[in-house]
Design a protein around this motif. Structure first.
Motif, mmCIF file in Angstrom:
data_model
loop_
_atom_site.group_PDB
_atom_site.id
_atom_site.type_symbol
_atom_site.label_atom_id
_atom_site.label_comp_id
_atom_site.label_asym_id
_atom_site.label_seq_id
_atom_site.Cartn_x
_atom_site.Cartn_y
_atom_site.Cartn_z
ATOM 1 N N LYS A 6 0.768 -1.077 -0.120
ATOM 2 C CA LYS A 6 0.035 0.036 0.015
ATOM 3 C C LYS A 6 0.702 1.202 0.036
ATOM 4 O O LYS A 6 2.000 1.411 0.816
ATOM 5 C CB LYS A 6 -1.055 -0.036 1.269
ATOM 6 N N LYS A 7 0.618 2.176 -0.995
ATOM 7 C CA LYS A 7 1.344 3.497 -0.871
ATOM 8 C C LYS A 7 2.881 3.181 -1.518
ATOM 9 O O LYS A 7 3.639 4.198 -1.102
ATOM 10 C CB LYS A 7 1.057 4.344 0.375
ATOM 11 N N VAL A 8 3.034 1.949 -1.846
ATOM 12 C CA VAL A 8 4.440 1.737 -2.203
ATOM 13 C C VAL A 8 5.118 3.040 -3.146
ATOM 14 O O VAL A 8 6.225 3.207 -3.224
ATOM 15 C CB VAL A 8 4.614 0.417 -2.696
ATOM 16 N N PHE A 9 4.133 3.220 -4.095
ATOM 17 C CA PHE A 9 4.679 4.465 -5.151
ATOM 18 C C PHE A 9 5.149 5.736 -4.509
ATOM 19 O O PHE A 9 6.082 6.396 -4.888
ATOM 20 C CB PHE A 9 3.662 4.524 -6.157
ATOM 21 N N LYS A 17 6.136 5.913 -1.354
ATOM 22 C CA LYS A 17 7.424 5.666 -0.827
ATOM 23 C C LYS A 17 8.619 5.482 -1.652
ATOM 24 O O LYS A 17 9.556 6.232 -1.613
ATOM 25 C CB LYS A 17 7.386 4.160 -0.217
ATOM 26 N N ILE A 18 8.285 4.980 -2.815
ATOM 27 C CA ILE A 18 9.616 4.992 -3.852
ATOM 28 C C ILE A 18 9.611 6.512 -4.566
ATOM 29 O O ILE A 18 10.907 6.806 -4.398
ATOM 30 C CB ILE A 18 8.900 4.154 -5.114
ATOM 31 N N SER A 19 8.852 7.428 -4.509
ATOM 32 C CA SER A 19 8.916 8.611 -5.094
ATOM 33 C C SER A 19 9.571 9.620 -4.187
ATOM 34 O O SER A 19 10.570 10.535 -4.416
ATOM 35 C CB SER A 19 7.622 9.324 -5.332
ATOM 36 N N ALA A 20 9.387 9.172 -2.512
ATOM 37 C CA ALA A 20 10.037 10.132 -1.626
ATOM 38 C C ALA A 20 11.462 9.564 -1.366
ATOM 39 O O ALA A 20 12.416 10.479 -0.770
ATOM 40 C CB ALA A 20 9.135 9.731 -0.254
ATOM 41 N N GLN A 21 11.905 8.289 -1.607
ATOM 42 C CA GLN A 21 13.117 7.861 -1.542
ATOM 43 C C GLN A 21 14.083 7.597 -2.430
ATOM 44 O O GLN A 21 15.549 7.611 -2.120
ATOM 45 C CB GLN A 21 13.182 6.407 -0.766
ATOM 46 N N VAL A 22 13.559 7.741 -3.817
ATOM 47 C CA VAL A 22 14.465 7.615 -5.049
ATOM 48 C C VAL A 22 14.573 8.623 -5.844
ATOM 49 O O VAL A 22 13.410 9.238 -6.097
ATOM 50 C CB VAL A 22 14.007 6.278 -5.659
ATOM 51 N N ASP A 23 15.805 9.214 -6.372
ATOM 52 C CA ASP A 23 15.993 9.797 -7.220
ATOM 53 C C ASP A 23 16.133 9.450 -8.444
ATOM 54 O O ASP A 23 17.283 8.911 -8.567
ATOM 55 C CB ASP A 23 17.216 10.882 -6.592
ATOM 56 N N PRO A 24 15.333 9.344 -9.358
ATOM 57 C CA PRO A 24 15.709 8.841 -10.760
ATOM 58 C C PRO A 24 17.079 9.251 -11.443
ATOM 59 O O PRO A 24 17.417 8.502 -12.335
ATOM 60 C CB PRO A 24 14.293 9.091 -11.623
ATOM 61 N N ALA A 25 17.327 10.492 -10.982
ATOM 62 C CA ALA A 25 18.836 10.849 -11.766
ATOM 63 C C ALA A 25 19.798 10.391 -11.403
ATOM 64 O O ALA A 25 20.833 10.326 -11.871
ATOM 65 C CB ALA A 25 18.848 12.414 -11.347
ATOM 66 N N ASP A 26 19.791 9.595 -10.094
ATOM 67 C CA ASP A 26 20.828 8.579 -9.489
ATOM 68 C C ASP A 26 20.930 7.546 -10.337
ATOM 69 O O ASP A 26 22.216 6.797 -10.391
ATOM 70 C CB ASP A 26 20.536 8.499 -8.078
ATOM 71 N N ARG A 27 20.214 6.970 -11.164
ATOM 72 C CA ARG A 27 20.087 5.693 -11.920
ATOM 73 C C ARG A 27 20.709 4.698 -11.164
ATOM 74 O O ARG A 27 21.602 4.037 -11.316
ATOM 75 C CB ARG A 27 21.219 5.960 -13.133
ATOM 76 N N PRO A 28 20.208 4.319 -9.901
ATOM 77 C CA PRO A 28 20.405 3.094 -9.263
ATOM 78 C C PRO A 28 20.354 1.751 -10.003
ATOM 79 O O PRO A 28 19.785 1.553 -10.846
ATOM 80 C CB PRO A 28 19.261 3.040 -8.217
ATOM 81 N N ILE A 29 21.208 0.982 -9.359
ATOM 82 C CA ILE A 29 20.964 -0.547 -9.754
ATOM 83 C C ILE A 29 19.906 -1.237 -8.978
ATOM 84 O O ILE A 29 19.888 -1.073 -8.032
ATOM 85 C CB ILE A 29 22.307 -1.209 -9.548
ATOM 86 N N TRP A 30 18.985 -1.902 -9.594
ATOM 87 C CA TRP A 30 17.770 -2.570 -9.092
ATOM 88 C C TRP A 30 18.046 -3.911 -8.855
ATOM 89 O O TRP A 30 18.315 -4.470 -9.934
ATOM 90 C CB TRP A 30 16.673 -2.100 -9.845
ATOM 91 N N PHE A 31 18.249 -4.290 -7.641
ATOM 92 C CA PHE A 31 18.274 -5.912 -7.339
ATOM 93 C C PHE A 31 16.658 -6.222 -7.093
ATOM 94 O O PHE A 31 16.254 -5.669 -6.077
ATOM 95 C CB PHE A 31 19.248 -6.071 -6.215
ATOM 96 N N HIS A 32 16.232 -7.420 -7.551
ATOM 97 C CA HIS A 32 14.996 -7.831 -7.112
ATOM 98 C C HIS A 32 15.251 -9.372 -6.680
ATOM 99 O O HIS A 32 16.019 -10.062 -7.207
ATOM 100 C CB HIS A 32 13.974 -7.982 -8.050
ATOM 101 N N PHE A 33 14.814 -9.771 -5.446
ATOM 102 C CA PHE A 33 14.975 -10.875 -4.815
ATOM 103 C C PHE A 33 13.377 -11.612 -4.349
ATOM 104 O O PHE A 33 12.648 -10.815 -4.056
ATOM 105 C CB PHE A 33 15.564 -11.078 -3.494
ATOM 106 N N ALA A 34 13.263 -12.708 -4.924
ATOM 107 C CA ALA A 34 11.959 -13.307 -4.494
ATOM 108 C C ALA A 34 11.581 -13.341 -3.017
ATOM 109 O O ALA A 34 10.681 -12.812 -2.498
ATOM 110 C CB ALA A 34 11.591 -14.662 -4.979
ATOM 111 N N SER A 35 12.650 -13.764 -2.139
ATOM 112 C CA SER A 35 12.503 -13.903 -0.825
ATOM 113 C C SER A 35 14.037 -13.950 -0.224
ATOM 114 O O SER A 35 14.933 -13.527 -0.804
ATOM 115 C CB SER A 35 11.746 -15.054 -0.414
ATOM 116 N N LEU A 36 14.146 -14.250 1.055
ATOM 117 C CA LEU A 36 15.529 -14.250 1.798
ATOM 118 C C LEU A 36 16.443 -15.070 1.133
ATOM 119 O O LEU A 36 17.468 -14.787 1.432
ATOM 120 C CB LEU A 36 15.158 -14.569 3.540
ATOM 121 N N GLY A 37 16.066 -16.306 0.777
ATOM 122 C CA GLY A 37 17.204 -17.163 0.167
ATOM 123 C C GLY A 37 17.914 -16.476 -1.034
ATOM 124 O O GLY A 37 19.067 -16.664 -1.083
#
Length: 403
Positions: A34-37, A39-59
């Motif tokens: 809920k309200k994830v977008f 949160k993303i807008s508040a915490q991420v600056d698209p100008a930074d061009r971050p590397i995005w890691f996605h993980f299914a779970s803890l393993g």
């Protein structure tokens, strides 16, 4: 086919929402999005061009962690964001200090995938082992953002390699480069026209090797163990706990540490019924232990990988259910492992058996027989550790390719 996929995503979302009213995991899954977008807008600056890691779970997080941390060590200024699909990953690692922001992955719809990538604007995306999301993958390709899959593993029975798997193959062909665990996976991908493949191995070996070299010391565990040899049962389920029940009486000179996969109150109570003499970890800080207790029940999450440093033999749970859990964390410490019959999908389990560092069992008597075989078997211990050491190096290969 896409309409079936979209309906499936919508149905899953509705079912999860309904389940959230009585299931804690479903509640975390739903509430976290809920309200994830916002949160993303508040915490991420698209100008930074971050590397995005996605993980299914803890393993998968632990599996991809060596690559993430290597990137950060090479370039500390590089921004990194992480997404998780599962609460069991997000809730445990949401404060991981090497990431600049951590979120639940919004559900895979065309609109949400586009919005996510617009807000984040990653320079590249790195997925670990599996999770193939149609809208995210196609949006990455449309935006010409490199997408890498690391520690991938494929089997002939998967839909990608069947006559009816055309839709699934579209998803795979969005990946810029695959780093797979074995030659079979590479051959399968090449059989469907995917040639951007490297056999790099499994980054989990790098992770467990590094962890075993510098494990976190646990003072309460050291006090509990004393000078006694220790049998560690990790990631156990009820079927595993049932066949472990004869161990304490059979081996009174050994300590037994049980770290269940699920630590909800009901499961802990069920384990206490099987092992009424067990002391919970949450209690030993208050009352202390003077080596008099034989059985320790770990009633929290996150300690298991460090527990193995105190063991001589390990039992890995899950083999009487969907499949065994992580054997490598124990093997990295030179601990031979025992597990249930469902291990066919896990190459490292088959390898450890071939190296005489693991035994698969089907019942209580076979468990005790396997333990008897390993309890003083120094060669098996060396074989376990040497196997892990021989397989490390995937991280360096991946970094060399994507840098």
């Amino acid at each position: 086919m896409i309409w079936i996929y979209n309906i499936g995503i919508a149905l899953f979302t509705v079912i999860t929402e309904l389940a959230s009213h009585f299931n804690q995991k479903a509640k975390l899954f739903t509430e976290g999005r809920k309200k994830v977008f916002e949160k993303i807008s508040a915490q991420v600056d698209p100008a930074d061009r971050p590397i995005w890691f996605h993980f299914a779970s803890l393993g998968e997080f632990e599996q991809g962690r060596p690559v993430l941390e290597k990137i950060k060590s090479i370039n500390p200024a590089q921004k990194i964001i992480i997404t998780f699909f599962s609460p069991s990953g997000y809730e445990i690692r949401k404060n991981y200090i090497e990431a600049d922001a951590i979120f639940y992955l919004p559900m895979d719809t065309a609109a949400k995938a586009q919005k996510f990538l617009t807000l984040v604007n990653p320079s590249m995306a790195i997925f670990t082992k599996y999770e193939f999301w149609f809208h995210y993958f196609t949006a990455l390709r449309q935006k010409q953002i490199p997408l890498y899959l690391i520690s991938g593993i494929f089997r002939p029975g998967q839909a990608f390699f069947k006559w009816y798997g055309g839709f699934n193959r579209i998803i795979l062909k969005c990946v810029s480069h695959f780093f797979v665990q074995n030659q079979e996976s590479a051959s399968l991908l090449k059989s469907i026209g995917i040639n951007e493949v490297s056999v790099s191995g499994d980054t989990r070996f790098d992770r467990v090797y590094e962890h075993a070299a510098k494990p976190k010391k646990l003072a309460e565990i050291e006090e509990f163990c004393g000078e006694f040899p220790v049998f560690i049962a990790g990631s156990t389920w009820p079927a595993d706990e049932k066949i472990l029940s004869a161990f304490p009486e059979r081996y009174p000179d050994w300590k037994l540490i049980i770290a269940p996969h699920e630590v909800n109150e009901q499961h802990i109570q069920d384990i206490e019924k099987i092992f009424p003499e067990a002391v919970k970890f949450s209690r030993i800080r208050d009352r202390g232990t003077k080596h008099k207790d034989q059985i320790l029940l770990i009633d929290n999450i996150g300690m298991l990988s460090s527990l193995y440093q105190y063991g001589k033999v390990a039992y890995i749970g899950g083999g009487f259910g969907a499949g065994i859990h992580n054997t490598l964390e124990a093997a990295a410490f030179g601990i031979p492992v025992i597990f249930g019959p469902k291990y066919a999908k896990f190459q490292e389990a088959k390898d450890l058996i071939a190296e005489n560092a693991a035994i698969s069992i089907t019942n209580e008597s076979k468990l005790l027989s396997a333990f008897e075989h390993f309890k003083t078997n120094e060669k098996a211990s060396a074989n376990a550790k040497n196997y892990v050491t021989s397989k490390k190096g995937a991280t360096e290969m991946i970094i060399a390719k994507i840098s």
